[in-house]
Design a protein around this motif. Structure first.
Motif, PDB file in Angstrom:
ATOM      1  N   LYS A  14       0.641  -1.144   0.114  1.00  0.00           N
ATOM      2  CA  LYS A  14       0.176  -0.117   0.026  1.00  0.00           C
ATOM      3  C   LYS A  14       0.850   1.184  -0.002  1.00  0.00           C
ATOM      4  CE  LYS A  14      -3.832  -1.982   2.985  1.00  0.00           C
ATOM      5  NZ  LYS A  14      -4.487  -1.818   4.107  1.00  0.00           N
ATOM      6  N   ASN A  93      -7.187   1.812  -2.902  1.00  0.00           N
ATOM      7  CA  ASN A  93      -7.597   0.627  -2.173  1.00  0.00           C
ATOM      8  C   ASN A  93      -8.918   0.616  -1.839  1.00  0.00           C
ATOM      9  OD1 ASN A  93      -7.902  -0.306   0.845  1.00  0.00           O
ATOM     10  ND2 ASN A  93      -6.030  -1.139   0.274  1.00  0.00           N
ATOM     11  N   GLU A  94      -9.529  -0.586  -1.922  1.00  0.00           N
ATOM     12  CA  GLU A  94     -11.117  -0.914  -1.611  1.00  0.00           C
ATOM     13  C   GLU A  94     -11.665  -0.690  -0.406  1.00  0.00           C
ATOM     14  OE1 GLU A  94     -12.829  -3.848  -5.185  1.00  0.00           O
ATOM     15  OE2 GLU A  94     -11.361  -4.756  -3.817  1.00  0.00           O
ATOM     16  N   GLU A  95     -10.691  -1.034   0.459  1.00  0.00           N
ATOM     17  CA  GLU A  95     -11.081  -1.075   1.966  1.00  0.00           C
ATOM     18  C   GLU A  95     -10.901   0.195   2.744  1.00  0.00           C
ATOM     19  OE1 GLU A  95      -8.786  -4.323   3.582  1.00  0.00           O
ATOM     20  OE2 GLU A  95      -9.606  -5.712   2.375  1.00  0.00           O
ATOM     21  N   GLU A  97     -10.942   4.090   2.838  1.00  0.00           N
ATOM     22  CA  GLU A  97     -11.795   5.195   2.100  1.00  0.00           C
ATOM     23  C   GLU A  97     -10.957   6.375   2.103  1.00  0.00           C
ATOM     24  OE1 GLU A  97     -15.651   5.935   3.580  1.00  0.00           O
ATOM     25  OE2 GLU A  97     -16.198   3.980   2.794  1.00  0.00           O
ATOM     26  N   TYR A 112      -3.369   3.794  -1.849  1.00  0.00           N
ATOM     27  CA  TYR A 112      -3.495   3.038  -2.940  1.00  0.00           C
ATOM     28  C   TYR A 112      -2.816   1.561  -3.026  1.00  0.00           C
ATOM     29  CZ  TYR A 112      -5.163   7.197  -5.902  1.00  0.00           C
ATOM     30  OH  TYR A 112      -5.654   8.204  -6.321  1.00  0.00           O
ATOM     31  N   ASP A 113      -3.130   0.699  -3.994  1.00  0.00           N
ATOM     32  CA  ASP A 113      -2.616  -0.586  -3.745  1.00  0.00           C
ATOM     33  C   ASP A 113      -1.577  -0.536  -5.150  1.00  0.00           C
ATOM     34  OD1 ASP A 113      -3.893  -1.542  -1.616  1.00  0.00           O
ATOM     35  OD2 ASP A 113      -5.738  -2.175  -2.943  1.00  0.00           O
ATOM     36  N   ARG A 325      -8.056  -6.833 -10.609  1.00  0.00           N
ATOM     37  CA  ARG A 325      -8.541  -5.416 -10.579  1.00  0.00           C
ATOM     38  C   ARG A 325      -7.894  -4.392 -11.246  1.00  0.00           C
ATOM     39  NH1 ARG A 325      -7.734  -2.781  -5.327  1.00  0.00           N
ATOM     40  NH2 ARG A 325      -9.313  -1.375  -6.055  1.00  0.00           N
ATOM     41  N   LEU A 329     -10.323  -1.976 -13.671  1.00  0.00           N
ATOM     42  CA  LEU A 329     -10.353  -0.644 -13.628  1.00  0.00           C
ATOM     43  C   LEU A 329      -9.562   0.223 -14.808  1.00  0.00           C
ATOM     44  CD1 LEU A 329      -9.353  -0.395 -10.060  1.00  0.00           C
ATOM     45  CD2 LEU A 329     -11.650   0.102 -10.809  1.00  0.00           C
TER      46      LEU A 329
END
Length: 449
Positions: A14, A93-95, A97, A112-113, A325, A329
């Protein structure tokens, strides 16, 4: 502004980007001032709109736009400065916010991932053994080439009856199942080459037919696939599903290729005046040309063999979840997770090959320098001129033409791919142990397929 890295595992991490008002306030104010000068709002003259009104209408969108630019720059600068070998691009990152309040802007935090390229070890050396398959240029192959050349330089003449290599000019008429002519059915004149009719029964029926003869055939059995069948009947390929199997073919003309004679005129047309003076000389020339031409085919088969071996036996772990992912995207058109799953194995295989190829190039200092790329492109252009029987232009004009080709991104990528494959092939030939294996042309075609 601060960027920090948090490793998840060897392939995933991350990146957190913290943006303070000092990072964005001046840029946001400048953008809002530009809006103020150009905004057309009823009741206000251009350039005299109150700042508060501009802030109310455009403040959030301008802030979001500037934050996006700042964060993107920060991420790519961090990746560049720390020499991170990432795959794809950073994705939100999805988890976690975004932290921050657009109503009362202060400090913002974005997560960000990123996925890392794995370490690749290519096991290829003189101990690696591969067959180098060569096509045996025998008398039959030379004879076939001579026949093809004689046919190419021959002339068409009318014939009385159809033989195995004639061209039939005829009219196709669509029939009903009972053999009657279909009302408003297809009526089209076209040609049939008996040489390329693969259905034995149909070919036998065509042989011996004369001008004016009629026979019932299936157009699909005298053509080569949907596009060719549709063209033969004068319809679109989509319409083929509605077309039956029964057609009446009326022979209107029969054309036969009279092959060129093996004489000095023929030799001069092929190789230039006086270059070849006998059939034996021509046979030797053709044999030599075929051997040189087939080297490229042998090289491609070797490269394919090494590719298969390396893909199969080089251990490469990918950040699969991240890549799936990222594909979803970054795709221009919407794509479902199910579609990603379906196509991911093929994508992963291509990505692994890119990583293997990159490793080989880096480990062995293989490069594509600009001068070499231009010379390679010039050679391709010379081949194109020769294909159309045209002399190549002077070097300056040829160089300018090559530069023009390389300005086209699609063409430049094609040239780079060709050069990369050529350099890889040369590396393979100079690195692994090759065992020459001679096979017939037909055997080679089977292997290549």
């Amino acid at each position: 502004m601060n960027v920090t890295r948090q490793d998840i595992d060897a392939l995933n991490a991350k990146l957190k980007v913290v943006v303070t008002p000092e990072d964005y306030k001046k840029k946001v104010d400048n953008s809002l001032e530009k809006y103020r000068k150009t905004a057309k709002i009823p009741g206000f003259r251009p350039g005299h709109v109150p700042v508060g009104l501009i802030q109310k209408q455009y403040g959030k969108s301008v802030l979001a736009e500037e934050l996006n630019k700042i964060v993107n720059d920060a991420l790519y600068n961090f990746i560049s400065e720390n020499k991170l070998d990432v795959l794809g691009n950073p994705i939100p990152n999805e988890e976690e916010e975004v932290k921050g309040d657009f109503e009362k802007p202060d400090t913002f935090e974005f997560t960000y991932d990123v996925g890392f390229a794995p370490t690749v070890k290519v096991d290829l050396s003189a101990k690696s053994k591969f067959d180098y398959v060569k096509i045996k240029v025998d008398k039959n192959l030379v004879n076939k080439q001579i026949d093809d050349l004689r046919r190419r330089y021959g002339k068409m003449s009318s014939a009385d009856a159809v033989t195995e290599k004639d061209l039939i000019l005829g009219q196709f008429v669509e029939l009903n199942e009972d053999g009657s002519i279909k009302e408003a059915g297809i009526l089209h004149s076209s040609t049939v080459s008996t040489e390329f009719v693969e259905d034995a029964a149909t070919k036998k029926e065509l042989i011996g037919k004369k001008v004016g003869d009629k026979l019932v055939i299936d157009p699909r059995k005298v053509s080569r696939g949907g596009k060719d069948t549709a063209s033969m009947l004068g319809i679109s390929e989509d319409q083929l599903v509605e077309v039956g199997e029964k057609f009446q073919l009326t022979v209107t003309e029969i054309k036969r290729m009279e092959m060129a004679e093996l004489n000095q005129e023929f030799f001069d047309k092929l190789y230039g005046e006086g270059a070849i003076s006998s059939e034996e000389d021509m046979r030797q020339k053709i044999s030599s040309d075929l051997e040189n031409m087939f080297i490229a085919d042998s090289d491609r088969l070797l490269t394919k063999s090494v590719y298969d071996e390396l893909i199969e036996n080089t251990k490469i772990d990918l950040p699969d979840d991240f890549m799936k992912r990222w594909i979803r995207l970054s795709n221009e058109k919407p794509i479902t997770p199910e579609e990603v799953e379906e196509h991911y194995p093929s994508y992963a295989k291509n990505l692994k090959w890119q990583l293997i190829q990159t490793n080989i190039f880096k480990a062995n200092d293989i490069k594509l320098d600009n001068a070499e790329v231009i010379e390679f492109t010039k050679a391709l252009l010379v081949q194109n001129y020769a294909q159309y029987g045209m002399p190549a232009p002077e070097d300056k004009e040829l160089t300018d033409a090559a530069m023009g080709v390389l300005k086209n991104k699609e063409e430049a990528n094609r040239v780079f791919d060709m050069m990369s494959e050529q350099k890889l092939t040369n590396f393979f030939k100079n690195t692994v142990k090759l065992k020459e294996k001679e096979v017939s042309y037909d055997e080679f075609v089977k292997l290549a397929n």
